[in-house]
Design an enzyme around this catalytic site. Sequence first.
Site, PDB file in Angstrom:
ATOM      1  N   HIS A   1      38.828  -5.825  -4.496  1.00  0.00           N
ATOM      2  CA  HIS A   1      38.568  -4.614  -3.723  1.00  0.00           C
ATOM      3  C   HIS A   1      39.883  -3.894  -3.427  1.00  0.00           C
ATOM      4  O   HIS A   1      40.150  -3.443  -2.317  1.00  0.00           O
ATOM      5  CB  HIS A   1      37.800  -4.951  -2.447  1.00  0.00           C
ATOM      6  CG  HIS A   1      36.405  -5.414  -2.722  1.00  0.00           C
ATOM      7  ND1 HIS A   1      35.340  -4.547  -2.826  1.00  0.00           N
ATOM      8  CD2 HIS A   1      35.915  -6.651  -2.971  1.00  0.00           C
ATOM      9  CE1 HIS A   1      34.241  -5.230  -3.101  1.00  0.00           C
ATOM     10  NE2 HIS A   1      34.571  -6.510  -3.205  1.00  0.00           N
TER      11      HIS A   1
ATOM     12  N   TYR B   1      40.930 -15.440   1.627  1.00  0.00           N
ATOM     13  CA  TYR B   1      41.395 -14.127   2.095  1.00  0.00           C
ATOM     14  C   TYR B   1      42.850 -14.233   2.558  1.00  0.00           C
ATOM     15  O   TYR B   1      43.663 -13.340   2.326  1.00  0.00           O
ATOM     16  CB  TYR B   1      40.552 -13.651   3.272  1.00  0.00           C
ATOM     17  CG  TYR B   1      39.186 -13.116   2.950  1.00  0.00           C
ATOM     18  CD1 TYR B   1      38.463 -13.545   1.842  1.00  0.00           C
ATOM     19  CD2 TYR B   1      38.588 -12.189   3.792  1.00  0.00           C
ATOM     20  CE1 TYR B   1      37.212 -13.064   1.576  1.00  0.00           C
ATOM     21  CE2 TYR B   1      37.325 -11.698   3.535  1.00  0.00           C
ATOM     22  CZ  TYR B   1      36.627 -12.136   2.430  1.00  0.00           C
ATOM     23  OH  TYR B   1      35.381 -11.644   2.167  1.00  0.00           O
TER      24      TYR B   1
END
Length: 336
Positions: free
Chosen positions: A59, A327
Site C-alpha cells: 500500500h 507492520y
Amino acid sequence: MNSFCQLAFFALVFGIGSGAAAAAPADPAPVEQKPLPVALVDALNKLSGGPHKGFRANHAKGVMVEGTFTPGPAAASFSKAPHFAKRVPVLARFSDPTGVPTLPDADPNASPHGFAIRFTLPDGAGTDIVSISAMTFPVATPEDFLAFLQAAARSGPDAAKPTPIEKFLSSHPAAVKYVSTPRPPPVSFGTLAFYGINAFKFTNAKGVSHYARYQIIPEAGEHALNDMEAKNADPNYLMDELPKRLAKGPVKFRLSAQVANDGDPIDDPTAAWPPDRRLVFLGTISLTAMVKDQATAQKLIMFSPLNLQAGIEPSADPVLLARPPAYGVSFSQRLQ
C-alpha cells in the site's frame, strides 16, 4: 490458469508487503530461518522490486484525509470503547496495494484497495481500523501467506509447469476463489465499500460481548468504472479525484459491525459470514479535508489493527495477530 501477474495481486491485501507486475527470478530456498514477520516483509518486498525508500512495503501509494466520526445511537450499547460514545476526529488513508509507489490506480494489481482509519480520543490516544475492499483473505494463516509468496517468487515466466504458484493454488481453494472474484476499479475512493477481514470481540459496559467484523459502506453508493473508462483512466485518477470530491462536500461512510452467529468462524479470514447476519450501525465517518504535507504524514504514521481500546479485543485469528509485528518491520524499514 491465470497469469502470474493476475495471481500475484491477491497477495497484496495483507497490509505489510507488496506484489508487482513483474515476476522475480527463481531462487534456491534460503538457508537462514528468519522470524516470520521479517520473512513476510522480505518476501513481499522481493515481489515489488523493493524496498522503495521512504515508502510502505505494501500500500505504498496512498492519500491521507481528515474528518470526524459520529457514533450511532446503538454504538455505546454495543461496545464501551470511548469513540463509540462521543464524536471524535479521524485521520484516514486510502491506498492502492503493492509496494510500487507509481502503480496506476486502475491497474488490475491495484485492487483490493485499503482504507485505514485512526480515531483520535479526548486523552490524545488513538485506536485504528485497517480495512480493504474485499470481504475475505486468500489464506487462513501467516505461514500459508509466506508459502504463497515464496511460490509466487519461484513462478516466473520460465518456471516449469505446473509452476509453484499453480501447485499452491491447487491445494488452497479459498485463494482460487479470492483471485477469481471480479474487482473493477472504483469511480472514487468515496464510492468503494471496505471490510475488516478479521473478527474482534466487542464488549459493552454491562459485560455483554459479541464477535463482529467491520463493514464500511459509502453513503454515495458503490460505483465502478466500465472497461473503457478503466482503460483510459489517468494513472493517478483516484488520488486526484478525492480532493475534488471533498471540495464539493464531505465524503461519508457508514461504519457497521456484522455480528457473528454461534458457529460462525471467528478465527478464519478466508470465511465470509452469511449476509443475513445482524448489522449494528456504529456511526458515520465524515471526511472533510486533505491532510497537509502528505509525504511526511504518510511516512510517519503506522496504522495497526491491534491498536485497540477497552471494549474491543482481538479474536484468535492468526492472520490478525501476525499483522502488527510485520507492520513494525515495514515501518522501521521505511524510516531508514
